[in-house]
Scaffold this active site. Structure first.
Site, PDB file in Angstrom:
ATOM      1  N   LYS A  14      46.520  57.095  79.624  1.00  0.00           N
ATOM      2  CA  LYS A  14      45.399  56.746  80.515  1.00  0.00           C
ATOM      3  C   LYS A  14      45.665  57.228  81.943  1.00  0.00           C
ATOM      4  O   LYS A  14      44.813  57.865  82.548  1.00  0.00           O
ATOM      5  CB  LYS A  14      45.218  55.228  80.485  1.00  0.00           C
ATOM      6  CG  LYS A  14      44.427  54.649  81.629  1.00  0.00           C
ATOM      7  CD  LYS A  14      44.186  53.180  81.405  1.00  0.00           C
ATOM      8  CE  LYS A  14      44.618  52.182  82.427  1.00  0.00           C
ATOM      9  NZ  LYS A  14      44.837  52.455  83.785  1.00  0.00           N
ATOM     10  N   ASN A  15      46.845  56.914  82.447  1.00  0.00           N
ATOM     11  CA  ASN A  15      47.086  57.191  83.866  1.00  0.00           C
ATOM     12  C   ASN A  15      47.343  58.661  84.169  1.00  0.00           C
ATOM     13  O   ASN A  15      47.391  59.055  85.335  1.00  0.00           O
ATOM     14  CB  ASN A  15      48.239  56.331  84.390  1.00  0.00           C
ATOM     15  CG  ASN A  15      47.842  54.868  84.468  1.00  0.00           C
ATOM     16  OD1 ASN A  15      46.682  54.519  84.243  1.00  0.00           O
ATOM     17  ND2 ASN A  15      48.801  54.012  84.786  1.00  0.00           N
ATOM     18  N   ARG A  19      38.660  51.265  88.947  1.00  0.00           N
ATOM     19  CA  ARG A  19      39.349  51.539  90.208  1.00  0.00           C
ATOM     20  C   ARG A  19      39.637  53.038  90.356  1.00  0.00           C
ATOM     21  O   ARG A  19      39.660  53.565  91.460  1.00  0.00           O
ATOM     22  CB  ARG A  19      40.658  50.748  90.268  1.00  0.00           C
ATOM     23  CG  ARG A  19      41.440  51.064  91.525  1.00  0.00           C
ATOM     24  CD  ARG A  19      42.585  50.135  91.791  1.00  0.00           C
ATOM     25  NE  ARG A  19      43.473  50.671  92.815  1.00  0.00           N
ATOM     26  CZ  ARG A  19      43.339  50.456  94.106  1.00  0.00           C
ATOM     27  NH1 ARG A  19      42.371  49.718  94.570  1.00  0.00           N
ATOM     28  NH2 ARG A  19      44.190  50.998  94.962  1.00  0.00           N
ATOM     29  N   CYS A  27      40.880  46.414  87.361  1.00  0.00           N
ATOM     30  CA  CYS A  27      41.509  45.153  86.971  1.00  0.00           C
ATOM     31  C   CYS A  27      41.655  44.216  88.149  1.00  0.00           C
ATOM     32  O   CYS A  27      41.973  44.623  89.248  1.00  0.00           O
ATOM     33  CB  CYS A  27      42.901  45.430  86.413  1.00  0.00           C
ATOM     34  SG  CYS A  27      42.917  45.574  84.638  1.00  0.00           S
ATOM     35  N   ARG A  31      43.716  44.927  96.080  1.00  0.00           N
ATOM     36  CA  ARG A  31      44.097  46.335  95.878  1.00  0.00           C
ATOM     37  C   ARG A  31      43.403  47.190  96.938  1.00  0.00           C
ATOM     38  O   ARG A  31      42.388  47.821  96.679  1.00  0.00           O
ATOM     39  CB  ARG A  31      43.737  46.803  94.468  1.00  0.00           C
ATOM     40  CG  ARG A  31      44.513  46.054  93.419  1.00  0.00           C
ATOM     41  CD  ARG A  31      44.172  46.516  92.035  1.00  0.00           C
ATOM     42  NE  ARG A  31      44.920  47.676  91.612  1.00  0.00           N
ATOM     43  CZ  ARG A  31      44.824  48.210  90.399  1.00  0.00           C
ATOM     44  NH1 ARG A  31      44.002  47.701  89.519  1.00  0.00           N
ATOM     45  NH2 ARG A  31      45.540  49.269  90.084  1.00  0.00           N
ATOM     46  N   ILE A  35      42.612  50.202  99.755  1.00  0.00           N
ATOM     47  CA  ILE A  35      42.685  51.667  99.649  1.00  0.00           C
ATOM     48  C   ILE A  35      43.033  52.275 101.007  1.00  0.00           C
ATOM     49  O   ILE A  35      42.743  53.437 101.278  1.00  0.00           O
ATOM     50  CB  ILE A  35      41.369  52.268  99.091  1.00  0.00           C
ATOM     51  CG1 ILE A  35      40.163  51.823  99.913  1.00  0.00           C
ATOM     52  CG2 ILE A  35      41.183  51.930  97.626  1.00  0.00           C
ATOM     53  CD1 ILE A  35      38.914  52.627  99.609  1.00  0.00           C
ATOM     54  N   ASP A  36      43.643  51.429 101.863  1.00  0.00           N
ATOM     55  CA  ASP A  36      43.975  51.900 103.214  1.00  0.00           C
ATOM     56  C   ASP A  36      44.867  53.140 103.204  1.00  0.00           C
ATOM     57  O   ASP A  36      44.721  54.029 104.047  1.00  0.00           O
ATOM     58  CB  ASP A  36      44.637  50.770 104.017  1.00  0.00           C
ATOM     59  CG  ASP A  36      45.863  50.192 103.310  1.00  0.00           C
ATOM     60  OD1 ASP A  36      45.781  49.982 102.085  1.00  0.00           O
ATOM     61  OD2 ASP A  36      46.887  49.983 103.961  1.00  0.00           O
ATOM     62  N   LEU A  37      45.791  53.238 102.237  1.00  0.00           N
ATOM     63  CA  LEU A  37      46.709  54.386 102.218  1.00  0.00           C
ATOM     64  C   LEU A  37      45.960  55.674 101.886  1.00  0.00           C
ATOM     65  O   LEU A  37      46.260  56.743 102.428  1.00  0.00           O
ATOM     66  CB  LEU A  37      47.837  54.157 101.204  1.00  0.00           C
ATOM     67  CG  LEU A  37      48.707  52.919 101.461  1.00  0.00           C
ATOM     68  CD1 LEU A  37      49.680  52.697 100.318  1.00  0.00           C
ATOM     69  CD2 LEU A  37      49.468  53.077 102.773  1.00  0.00           C
ATOM     70  N   ASP A  90      53.004  47.655  84.861  1.00  0.00           N
ATOM     71  CA  ASP A  90      52.076  47.637  83.728  1.00  0.00           C
ATOM     72  C   ASP A  90      52.724  47.108  82.441  1.00  0.00           C
ATOM     73  O   ASP A  90      52.040  46.947  81.431  1.00  0.00           O
ATOM     74  CB  ASP A  90      51.514  49.052  83.472  1.00  0.00           C
ATOM     75  CG  ASP A  90      50.519  49.462  84.543  1.00  0.00           C
ATOM     76  OD1 ASP A  90      50.140  48.612  85.371  1.00  0.00           O
ATOM     77  OD2 ASP A  90      50.119  50.642  84.559  1.00  0.00           O
ATOM     78  N   ARG A  98      39.949  49.013  77.815  1.00  0.00           N
ATOM     79  CA  ARG A  98      40.060  49.914  78.975  1.00  0.00           C
ATOM     80  C   ARG A  98      41.260  50.839  78.834  1.00  0.00           C
ATOM     81  O   ARG A  98      41.270  51.935  79.408  1.00  0.00           O
ATOM     82  CB  ARG A  98      40.221  49.105  80.261  1.00  0.00           C
ATOM     83  CG  ARG A  98      38.965  48.414  80.747  1.00  0.00           C
ATOM     84  CD  ARG A  98      39.152  47.931  82.165  1.00  0.00           C
ATOM     85  NE  ARG A  98      39.902  48.935  82.888  1.00  0.00           N
ATOM     86  CZ  ARG A  98      40.828  48.692  83.815  1.00  0.00           C
ATOM     87  NH1 ARG A  98      41.099  47.467  84.155  1.00  0.00           N
ATOM     88  NH2 ARG A  98      41.479  49.671  84.398  1.00  0.00           N
TER      89      ARG A  98
HETATM   90  C1  UD1 Z   1      48.334  53.036  89.360  1.00  0.00           C
HETATM   91  C2  UD1 Z   1      48.071  52.876  87.891  1.00  0.00           C
HETATM   92  C3  UD1 Z   1      48.238  51.419  87.470  1.00  0.00           C
HETATM   93  C4  UD1 Z   1      49.601  50.895  87.906  1.00  0.00           C
HETATM   94  C5  UD1 Z   1      49.863  51.185  89.373  1.00  0.00           C
HETATM   95  C6  UD1 Z   1      51.270  50.859  89.811  1.00  0.00           C
HETATM   96  C7  UD1 Z   1      46.487  54.618  87.436  1.00  0.00           C
HETATM   97  C8  UD1 Z   1      45.115  54.969  87.014  1.00  0.00           C
HETATM   98  N1  UD1 Z   1      46.738  53.333  87.594  1.00  0.00           N
HETATM   99  O1  UD1 Z   1      47.359  52.246  90.041  1.00  0.00           O
HETATM  100  O2  UD1 Z   1      48.123  51.343  86.061  1.00  0.00           O
HETATM  101  O3  UD1 Z   1      49.653  49.503  87.711  1.00  0.00           O
HETATM  102  O4  UD1 Z   1      49.646  52.584  89.656  1.00  0.00           O
HETATM  103  O5  UD1 Z   1      52.197  51.533  89.035  1.00  0.00           O
HETATM  104  O6  UD1 Z   1      47.349  55.463  87.567  1.00  0.00           O
HETATM  105  N2  UD1 Z   1      48.209  49.818  97.859  1.00  0.00           N
HETATM  106  C9  UD1 Z   1      47.853  49.566  99.147  1.00  0.00           C
HETATM  107  N3  UD1 Z   1      46.979  50.439  99.749  1.00  0.00           N
HETATM  108  C10 UD1 Z   1      46.481  51.535  99.117  1.00  0.00           C
HETATM  109  C11 UD1 Z   1      46.872  51.784  97.782  1.00  0.00           C
HETATM  110  C12 UD1 Z   1      47.745  50.907  97.182  1.00  0.00           C
HETATM  111  O7  UD1 Z   1      48.276  48.582  99.746  1.00  0.00           O
HETATM  112  O8  UD1 Z   1      45.706  52.289  99.728  1.00  0.00           O
HETATM  113  C13 UD1 Z   1      49.135  48.875  97.167  1.00  0.00           C
HETATM  114  C14 UD1 Z   1      48.461  48.196  95.976  1.00  0.00           C
HETATM  115  O9  UD1 Z   1      47.696  47.100  96.397  1.00  0.00           O
HETATM  116  C15 UD1 Z   1      49.656  47.791  95.165  1.00  0.00           C
HETATM  117  C16 UD1 Z   1      50.626  48.955  95.393  1.00  0.00           C
HETATM  118  O10 UD1 Z   1      50.191  49.602  96.588  1.00  0.00           O
HETATM  119  O11 UD1 Z   1      50.217  46.602  95.655  1.00  0.00           O
HETATM  120  C17 UD1 Z   1      50.672  49.976  94.268  1.00  0.00           C
HETATM  121  O12 UD1 Z   1      49.382  50.485  94.042  1.00  0.00           O
HETATM  122  P1  UD1 Z   1      49.123  51.956  93.532  1.00  0.00           P
HETATM  123  O13 UD1 Z   1      50.419  52.633  93.252  1.00  0.00           O
HETATM  124  O14 UD1 Z   1      48.180  52.615  94.464  1.00  0.00           O
HETATM  125  O15 UD1 Z   1      48.371  51.673  92.181  1.00  0.00           O
HETATM  126  P2  UD1 Z   1      47.124  52.443  91.589  1.00  0.00           P
HETATM  127  O16 UD1 Z   1      47.224  53.886  91.914  1.00  0.00           O
HETATM  128  O17 UD1 Z   1      45.889  51.702  91.907  1.00  0.00           O
END
Ligand code: UD1
Length: 417
Positions: free
Chosen positions: A22-23, A92, A116, A121, A123-125, A305, A397
């Site tokens: 999936k990822n 997401r 989920c 979660r 998206i600031d980064l 995960d 999903r």
């Molecule tokens: C991806 C995976 C998900 C997995 C996660 C962590 C996909 C489709 N999904 O999710 O299955 O659980 O990696 O291995 O690949 N964060 C921020 N700001 C941001 C982005 C992230 O604070 O802009 C935080 C998140 O809230 C979280 C952490 O960073 O606490 C990790 O998130 P991230 O690695 O971005 O996960 P996803 O890419 O959403």
């Protein structure tokens, strides 16, 4: 409302060919927007997250064709740079579209993505990184407007190695003039897959798998053919099915190296793990032993995960296990459900202390998120009596034909719509 009904107690035995990841599939589908040439994807996972991404691509104007075992995507006629609210809220990973849409149209409009319910979660980064690439980002009333006429290479330091932000920025940078350097990048295997795909398109990306990824932007990219890598989390989930049912399951079509964090914990739990070139066999050795400490972290750390599935094994282990969830801030929603099945778990902030009980008992429980839902199914497989897992669609999903695979392994499980 779909439910899974499990009559626990069967020992699971047999072989499974693991589905495509999936990822890996989701960002690669987004990458189809970086070219106006056709893209072909083999071994794609037929899961609802993928179908949602395909609907978003169709909304944008892409052709999506299902041909035998392959997907064909042609974005030649793509024309929309606005993400539909409803679709974006379903998944997401719609956020992965931001980089490619910007790269293609130099404009993008988004709503905050869904997915989920595993905590806050943000998206600031993603947004901070895009700003470093010259994108003008404005946020109003739940919408994000990105204007990228001056999109160009730049230096990005991620405060946290976010998987999604790393992938999003790699895709935006692939068509941004100049050099982009992403520091503190995520190192997940899926990032390497995306690098390989962009390079196959004629891009120039290096360093994926390390914490510094360097992208030399190109003015255009071509089509690609991609075969989806095996899903390490689906594999891990089935491996845990062998552990909790004292069974014996062989996973074919895996990359063992991607599973080391998981296999090491499974061995700690006392199960036998045999590793081959592209297969792994897990053999239960009676009731699992406690796993002293599992702390989730970015790759190569223990995958968040797989946290919920390990939690199920800890529930029936001989001693006390401690799980620390360090990636997401609210990823213990499966715990109250496991407690309904007789689990002895205490939670304080991001730490769960789990005292193993001899046996869980069946109960009516609810899947609150994808992996938590899978963990409840695992709990149902080893519990005494009947477990009903409500909101089973959440599990769809990420798992292709979950209950039929489990049935083939000997589980007594059926779905009711
Ligand atoms: C991806 C995976 C998900 C997995 C996660 C962590 C996909 C489709 N999904 O999710 O299955 O659980 O990696 O291995 O690949 N964060 C921020 N700001 C941001 C982005 C992230 O604070 O802009 C935080 C998140 O809230 C979280 C952490 O960073 O606490 C990790 O998130 P991230 O690695 O971005 O996960 P996803 O890419 O959403």
């Amino acid at each position: 409302m779909a439910k899974l009904i499990i009559n626990g107690g069967s020992r699971l035995e047999g072989e499974i060919a693991v589905q495509g990841a999936k990822n890996a599939a989701l960002p690669v589908l987004a990458a189809a927007l970086l070219t106006d040439e056709p893209v072909i994807i083999y071994n794609w996972p037929a899961i609802s997250d993928v179908y949602h991404m395909l609907s978003i691509l169709e909304h944008i104007g892409a052709y999506v064709g299902f041909e035998k075992d392959r997907l064909v995507i042609d974005t030649r006629r793509a024309l929309r740079w606005e993400m539909p609210d409803k679709l974006a809220k379903e998944i997401r990973s719609s956020i992965f579209m931001m980089g490619p849409i910007l790269a293609r149209f130099r404009m993008a409009r988004f709503t905050y993505p869904g997915g989920c319910e595993i905590g806050n979660r943000p998206i600031d980064l993603h947004l901070k990184g895009l700003r470093s690439l010259g994108v003008n980002v404005t946020e109003t009333g739940g919408h994000i407007m990105c204007e990228g006429r001056r999109l160009k290479g730049g230096d990005v330091h991620l405060d946290y190695p976010s998987v999604g932000a790393t992938e999003n920025l790699m895709m935006a940078a692939a068509l941004a003039p100049g050099r982009t350097v992403i520091r503190n990048a995520a190192r997940e295997p899926e990032i390497i897959e995306l690098q390989n795909v962009i390079n196959q398109m004629g891009g120039d990306v290096n360093g994926a798998g390390t914490s510094t990824v360097v992208i030399e932007g190109k003015s255009r990219l071509g089509g690609f053919t991609y075969r989806c890598m095996p899903d390490r989390i689906a594999a891990g989930t089935y491996m845990m099915a062998a552990v909790v049912t004292d069974g014996k399951i062989t996973l074919k079509n895996v990359i063992p190296e991607h599973l080391f964090a998981i296999t090491s914990k499974i061995r700690e739990a006392g199960a036998k793990v045999d590793i081959y070139d592209d297969a792994v066999t897990v053999t239960g050795q009676g009731r699992p032993k406690e796993m002293h400490l599992i702390e989730t972290g970015p790759y190569p750390g223990f995958p968040t995960d797989m946290q919920a599935q390990m939690c199920t094994a800890a529930c029936i282990a001989k001693g006390t296990s401690i799980i620390v969830e360090s990636v997401f801030d609210n990823r213990f929603k499966h715990v109250p459900e496991l407690q309904r099945m007789g689990a002895n778990i205490v939670i304080k902030n991001n730490v769960a202390v789990i005292r193993g009980v001899e046996r869980l008992h069946g109960a009516e429980v609810t899947a609150m998120d994808l992996r938590g839902g899978a963990a409840l199914v695992l709990a149902g497989l080893c519990a005494q009596g009947v477990t009903v897992v409500d909101q089973a669609k959440i599990i769809d999903r990420g798992y292709e034909t979950f209950e039929s695979e489990l049935s083939l392994l000997g589980a007594d499980i059926k779905r009711e719509e």
